[in-house]
Motif scaffolding. Structure first.
Motif, PDB file in Angstrom:
ATOM      1  N   LEU A 168       0.782  -1.149  -0.290  1.00 22.15           N
ATOM      2  CA  LEU A 168       0.801  -0.169  -0.083  1.00 22.15           C
ATOM      3  C   LEU A 168       1.132   1.568   0.087  1.00 22.15           C
ATOM      4  O   LEU A 168       0.981   1.564  -1.088  1.00 22.15           O
ATOM      5  N   LYS A 169       1.738   1.299   0.460  1.00 22.22           N
ATOM      6  CA  LYS A 169       2.749   1.597   0.789  1.00 22.22           C
ATOM      7  C   LYS A 169       3.373   1.892  -0.540  1.00 22.22           C
ATOM      8  O   LYS A 169       3.612   3.762  -1.161  1.00 22.22           O
ATOM      9  N   ASN A 170       3.620   1.619  -1.256  1.00 24.06           N
ATOM     10  CA  ASN A 170       4.464   1.590  -2.261  1.00 24.06           C
ATOM     11  C   ASN A 170       3.513   2.035  -3.332  1.00 24.06           C
ATOM     12  O   ASN A 170       4.584   2.665  -4.489  1.00 24.06           O
ATOM     13  N   GLN A 171       2.253   1.456  -3.469  1.00 24.89           N
ATOM     14  CA  GLN A 171       1.127   2.210  -4.464  1.00 24.89           C
ATOM     15  C   GLN A 171       1.333   3.453  -4.094  1.00 24.89           C
ATOM     16  O   GLN A 171       0.745   4.482  -4.914  1.00 24.89           O
ATOM     17  N   CYS A 172       0.907   3.602  -2.739  1.00 24.34           N
ATOM     18  CA  CYS A 172       1.415   5.770  -2.907  1.00 24.34           C
ATOM     19  C   CYS A 172       2.089   6.304  -3.033  1.00 24.34           C
ATOM     20  O   CYS A 172       1.955   7.367  -3.769  1.00 24.34           O
ATOM     21  N   ASP A 173       3.671   5.954  -3.415  1.00 24.02           N
ATOM     22  CA  ASP A 173       4.652   6.513  -4.289  1.00 24.02           C
ATOM     23  C   ASP A 173       4.602   6.094  -5.228  1.00 24.02           C
ATOM     24  O   ASP A 173       5.310   7.368  -6.332  1.00 24.02           O
ATOM     25  N   ARG A 174       3.794   5.192  -6.083  1.00 22.87           N
ATOM     26  CA  ARG A 174       3.627   5.124  -7.088  1.00 22.87           C
ATOM     27  C   ARG A 174       2.742   6.313  -7.386  1.00 22.87           C
ATOM     28  O   ARG A 174       2.710   6.793  -9.021  1.00 22.87           O
ATOM     29  N   VAL A 175       1.264   6.565  -7.618  1.00 19.52           N
ATOM     30  CA  VAL A 175       0.654   7.572  -7.089  1.00 19.52           C
ATOM     31  C   VAL A 175       1.324   8.984  -7.164  1.00 19.52           C
ATOM     32  O   VAL A 175       1.037   9.987  -7.870  1.00 19.52           O
ATOM     33  N   ASN A 176       2.120   9.722  -6.319  1.00 22.29           N
ATOM     34  CA  ASN A 176       2.963  10.517  -6.217  1.00 22.29           C
ATOM     35  C   ASN A 176       3.809  10.954  -7.895  1.00 22.29           C
ATOM     36  O   ASN A 176       3.778  11.734  -7.860  1.00 22.29           O
ATOM     37  N   THR A 177       4.704   9.740  -7.457  1.00 19.47           N
ATOM     38  CA  THR A 177       5.917   9.395  -9.129  1.00 19.47           C
ATOM     39  C   THR A 177       4.612  10.106 -10.178  1.00 19.47           C
ATOM     40  O   THR A 177       5.317  11.147 -11.208  1.00 19.47           O
ATOM     41  N   LEU A 178       3.120   9.378 -10.393  1.00 24.17           N
ATOM     42  CA  LEU A 178       3.023   9.195 -11.686  1.00 24.17           C
ATOM     43  C   LEU A 178       2.240  11.148 -11.759  1.00 24.17           C
ATOM     44  O   LEU A 178       1.760  11.238 -12.592  1.00 24.17           O
ATOM     45  N   ALA A 179       1.780  11.302 -10.170  1.00 22.65           N
ATOM     46  CA  ALA A 179       1.223  13.044 -10.634  1.00 22.65           C
ATOM     47  C   ALA A 179       1.900  13.781 -11.071  1.00 22.65           C
ATOM     48  O   ALA A 179       2.279  14.155 -11.493  1.00 22.65           O
ATOM     49  N   GLN A 180       3.479  13.595  -9.783  1.00 23.45           N
ATOM     50  CA  GLN A 180       5.002  14.427 -10.782  1.00 23.45           C
ATOM     51  C   GLN A 180       5.241  14.066 -13.065  1.00 23.45           C
ATOM     52  O   GLN A 180       5.067  15.577 -12.720  1.00 23.45           O
ATOM     53  N   ASN A 181       5.318  12.671 -13.050  1.00 27.76           N
ATOM     54  CA  ASN A 181       5.226  12.899 -14.471  1.00 27.76           C
ATOM     55  C   ASN A 181       3.904  13.927 -15.216  1.00 27.76           C
ATOM     56  O   ASN A 181       4.501  14.356 -16.544  1.00 27.76           O
ATOM     57  N   LYS A 208      -1.117   7.322 -21.060  1.00 27.83           N
ATOM     58  CA  LYS A 208      -0.111   6.306 -20.509  1.00 27.83           C
ATOM     59  C   LYS A 208      -0.208   6.478 -19.026  1.00 27.83           C
ATOM     60  O   LYS A 208      -0.451   5.619 -18.195  1.00 27.83           O
ATOM     61  N   LEU A 209       0.388   7.604 -18.654  1.00 26.37           N
ATOM     62  CA  LEU A 209       0.560   7.415 -16.920  1.00 26.37           C
ATOM     63  C   LEU A 209      -1.340   7.167 -16.946  1.00 26.37           C
ATOM     64  O   LEU A 209      -0.690   6.635 -15.096  1.00 26.37           O
ATOM     65  N   VAL A 210      -1.797   8.176 -16.602  1.00 30.37           N
ATOM     66  CA  VAL A 210      -3.012   7.981 -16.510  1.00 30.37           C
ATOM     67  C   VAL A 210      -4.212   6.404 -16.653  1.00 30.37           C
ATOM     68  O   VAL A 210      -4.169   6.529 -15.427  1.00 30.37           O
ATOM     69  N   ASP A 211      -3.319   5.200 -17.506  1.00 30.17           N
ATOM     70  CA  ASP A 211      -3.888   4.369 -17.643  1.00 30.17           C
ATOM     71  C   ASP A 211      -3.442   3.376 -16.576  1.00 30.17           C
ATOM     72  O   ASP A 211      -4.370   2.974 -15.933  1.00 30.17           O
ATOM     73  N   GLU A 212      -2.133   3.480 -16.392  1.00 36.70           N
ATOM     74  CA  GLU A 212      -1.473   3.011 -15.117  1.00 36.70           C
ATOM     75  C   GLU A 212      -2.279   3.283 -14.141  1.00 36.70           C
ATOM     76  O   GLU A 212      -2.167   2.623 -12.526  1.00 36.70           O
ATOM     77  N   LEU A 213      -2.010   4.380 -13.844  1.00 35.65           N
ATOM     78  CA  LEU A 213      -2.672   5.394 -12.264  1.00 35.65           C
ATOM     79  C   LEU A 213      -4.509   4.749 -12.169  1.00 35.65           C
ATOM     80  O   LEU A 213      -4.695   4.344 -11.226  1.00 35.65           O
ATOM     81  N   SER A 214      -4.929   4.544 -13.155  1.00 33.80           N
ATOM     82  CA  SER A 214      -6.338   3.843 -13.278  1.00 33.80           C
ATOM     83  C   SER A 214      -6.497   2.421 -12.602  1.00 33.80           C
ATOM     84  O   SER A 214      -7.279   2.069 -12.450  1.00 33.80           O
ATOM     85  N   ALA A 215      -5.303   1.464 -12.444  1.00 40.25           N
ATOM     86  CA  ALA A 215      -5.312   0.387 -12.166  1.00 40.25           C
ATOM     87  C   ALA A 215      -5.175   0.772 -10.796  1.00 40.25           C
ATOM     88  O   ALA A 215      -4.922  -0.921 -10.206  1.00 40.25           O
ATOM     89  N   ILE A 216      -4.012   1.650 -10.369  1.00 41.97           N
ATOM     90  CA  ILE A 216      -3.634   1.810  -8.516  1.00 41.97           C
ATOM     91  C   ILE A 216      -5.710   2.714  -7.639  1.00 41.97           C
ATOM     92  O   ILE A 216      -5.908   1.690  -7.119  1.00 41.97           O
ATOM     93  N   ILE A 217      -5.588   3.734  -8.619  1.00 43.33           N
ATOM     94  CA  ILE A 217      -7.366   4.349  -7.946  1.00 43.33           C
ATOM     95  C   ILE A 217      -7.925   5.237  -8.913  1.00 43.33           C
ATOM     96  O   ILE A 217      -7.233   5.217 -10.121  1.00 43.33           O
ATOM     97  N   ASN A 218      -9.495   4.846  -8.876  1.00 43.13           N
ATOM     98  CA  ASN A 218     -10.209   5.709 -10.233  1.00 43.13           C
ATOM     99  C   ASN A 218     -10.347   7.362 -10.304  1.00 43.13           C
ATOM    100  O   ASN A 218      -9.876   7.331  -9.040  1.00 43.13           O
ATOM    101  N   VAL A 219      -9.729   7.269 -11.084  1.00 45.71           N
ATOM    102  CA  VAL A 219      -9.599   8.697 -12.070  1.00 45.71           C
ATOM    103  C   VAL A 219     -10.291   8.828 -12.975  1.00 45.71           C
ATOM    104  O   VAL A 219     -11.224   8.802 -13.661  1.00 45.71           O
ATOM    105  N   GLU A 220      -9.929  10.520 -12.487  1.00 49.26           N
ATOM    106  CA  GLU A 220     -11.142  10.877 -13.766  1.00 49.26           C
ATOM    107  C   GLU A 220     -10.611  12.160 -14.102  1.00 49.26           C
ATOM    108  O   GLU A 220      -9.636  12.908 -13.425  1.00 49.26           O
ATOM    109  N   THR A 221     -10.412  12.383 -15.578  1.00 46.75           N
ATOM    110  CA  THR A 221      -9.605  13.114 -16.288  1.00 46.75           C
ATOM    111  C   THR A 221     -10.422  14.217 -16.539  1.00 46.75           C
ATOM    112  O   THR A 221     -11.825  14.326 -17.262  1.00 46.75           O
ATOM    113  N   TYR A 222     -10.045  16.148 -16.808  1.00 44.08           N
ATOM    114  CA  TYR A 222     -10.726  16.496 -16.932  1.00 44.08           C
ATOM    115  C   TYR A 222      -9.822  17.746 -18.351  1.00 44.08           C
ATOM    116  O   TYR A 222      -8.754  17.836 -17.581  1.00 44.08           O
ATOM    117  N   GLU A 223      -9.965  18.612 -19.234  1.00 41.54           N
ATOM    118  CA  GLU A 223      -8.941  19.192 -19.963  1.00 41.54           C
ATOM    119  C   GLU A 223     -10.023  20.487 -20.803  1.00 41.54           C
ATOM    120  O   GLU A 223     -11.048  20.133 -21.470  1.00 41.54           O
TER     121      GLU A 223
END
Length: 514
Positions: A168-181, A208-223
């Motif tokens: 769970l901690k690793n997943q949180c760190d991954r979410v942070n990394t994806l958000a930064q990228n 692709k980053l948003v796709d990876e993020l969606s496997a960790i936590i449910n996401v919605e995107t707006y542009e």
């Protein structure tokens, strides 16, 4: 009036346009197997016509490439990410529930019910030969084996909880990394597109980053289009802001001061947002692998296991594990805490039933009986982790009570009759001990099979949606080969046109006149 060299310029625009189309096709072909790549196409239109002030009005001036755009359907992106969250969630369920099932498996291993039955088999021998030291030792050893089994089983289950906590901690760190990228890509995309271009490859990376993020936590995107080629891109994770264009929020994991459930391992992480907003980790809307890890780590079937200070029959203080039904801020899943609590419940009922019989008895020497099961850790509550056979009995098997009145003789074993009756008594939540243990095994088997089935279903749906998405955004080798031939022929014709115009100008300039 059009320039004499208009035809040459018109042919030149065609060369430029089809050169761009050929380059785009080459880019598509080279990325045929690139994960996350969206097929690109060249958009062109007729250039601004030239007014001639003649009877035919205007004259075409060639072709203009307006953009190179990617072919992508947002509808399929949303479908894929929604299903990807479910697939990621049940993938974790399958992994950890399979581990739980393996530890609790009664059919391929020497499990709990086998150890439970061995204890009563040894008591049956004790009933026949209550004065035999070897038989007494066998009863004590079978009790110790049963206690050790629960100790080891609980330690293994707790390791699953610790593993889920670390993941769970690793997943949180991954979410942070994806958000930064994603934030960095937002900057790069706007820097390119503000100059009236399309940052297609950077957009592919972001998707692709948003796709990876969606496997960790449910996401919605707006542009949102801000004008001037600038867009404002937002990512919301479980309904909360994760990325706001050039800024991003981070998840913070910190070890809890107090245990959520009494039998939990130390150091379970609590998740919060770095900006101080509560993450709301037990919200029913949460999806993805984070949801599954929280359920495995904390799930106790809408209840909590708490440790309370009580007293025994003699008024002595003791600690007791109690299940409290509280639905607020809780998860209904049957995770590690649930199965720990069921094992603890069984051990407490077992210890109370067996100890109450031994304590009212006497040894063959008339010494009052002592509890058969005790707690190995000072100040701890009776549990599957802490249960052990009384050290007094291990050191001296003559302290094992077998009768209610030693004056009846050492062959008298009426106390053992009461102990044997416990095996068939329905004192374990309305059932026998064996039935209780089998119900625990059945529950984990059902949950494990459910996790496997749902994961398989969501995985198949993911493949189906991905195939639909690739039918739009994917590169088709045959289609690109045809485009390459088409653009090559058009380019050759434009080059031929320039050759023809060269002959015209040669005739006009060099061969006309004196």
């Amino acid at each position: 009036m059009p320039s004499t060299f208009l035809g040459l310029n018109t042919a030149y625009t065609g060369l430029q346009a089809y050169q761009a189309a050929i380059n785009t096709t080459a880019h598509n072909i080279s990325n045929t197997k690139t994960d996350g790549y969206s097929r690109q196409t060249t958009d062109a239109q007729a250039d601004i016509a030239l007014r001639t002030y003649n009877s035919y009005g205007t004259l075409g001036t060639g072709v203009l490439v307006t953009s190179i755009k990617q072919i992508r359907d947002e509808y399929y992106d949303i479908r894929f990410r929604t299903n990807n969250s479910n697939a990621g969630q049940y993938s974790v369920y399958e992994n950890y529930m399979t581990q739980l099932e393996n530890y609790l498996n009664e059919y391929s291993l020497e499990g709990m019910t086998v150890e439970w039955n061995h204890l009563f088999e040894s008591l049956t021998e004790l009933q026949k030969y209550p004065q035999d030291n070897t038989v007494r030792n066998n009863v004590i050893n079978c009790g110790a084996s049963l206690a050790d089994y629960f100790n080891n089983l609980c330690a293994n289950i707790r390791k699953i909880q610790i593993d889920a906590n670390e993941e769970l901690k690793n997943q949180c760190d991954r979410v942070n990394t994806l958000a930064q990228n994603i934030t960095e890509l937002n900057k790069q995309i706007n820097m390119l597109e503000v100059h009236h271009g399309n940052a297609n490859d950077l957009r592919d990376q972001r998707n692709k980053l948003v796709d990876e993020l969606s496997a960790i936590i449910n996401v919605e995107t707006y542009e949102q289009d801000m004008g001037g080629g600038v867009t404002y891109f937002t990512v919301r994770a479980n309904g909360q802001d994760l990325v706001n264009n050039y800024n991003y929020n981070t998840l913070v994991t910190e070890a809890k001061k107090d245990k959520r459930n009494a039998s939990d391992a130390e150091g379970m992480y609590e998740i919060t947002w770095a900006n101080g907003v509560a993450f709301d980790e037990y919200n029913s809307t949460l999806r993805g692998s984070m949801k599954a890890l929280l359920d495995i780590r904390d799930g106790c079937n809408n209840a909590y296991e708490v440790e309370k200070n009580t007293t025994d029959d003699q008024g002595n203080p003791k600690k007791e594990l109690v299940i409290e039904q509280r639905r607020s801020s809780n998860t209904a899943y049957k995770g590690v805490p649930y199965y720990q609590s069921k094992l603890n419940e069984f051990v407490n009922l077992m210890a109370d039933a067996i100890n109450s019989v031994f304590e009212k008895g006497e040894t063959t020497d008339g010494v009052p009986g002592v509890p058969f099961f005790t707690v190995k850790y000072d100040g701890a509550a009776m549990s599957a982790m802490s249960v052990e056979v009384n050290p007094i009995l291990v050191e001296d098997n003559t302290r094992l009570a077998t009768t209610t009145n030693y004056l009846d003789g050492e062959a008298k074993s009426d106390l053992v009759d009461e102990l044997l009756a416990i095996q068939s008594k329905k004192i374990f939540n309305g059932g026998t001990g064996a039935y209780f243990l089998e119900s625990v095994v059945a529950a984990v088997a059902i949950d494990s099979e459910k996790a496997t089935t749902f994961y398989r279903n969501f995985r198949n749906i993911s493949h189906s949606v991905q195939n639909q998405r690739l039918s739009v955004m994917g590169v088709d080798d045959d289609e690109e080969a045809l485009d390459l031939l088409k653009y090559q022929q058009a380019y050759n014709l434009c080059a031929k046109m320039m050759s023809v115009m060269n002959e015209v100008y040669n005739k006009l300039i060099n061969e006309t006149g004196l």
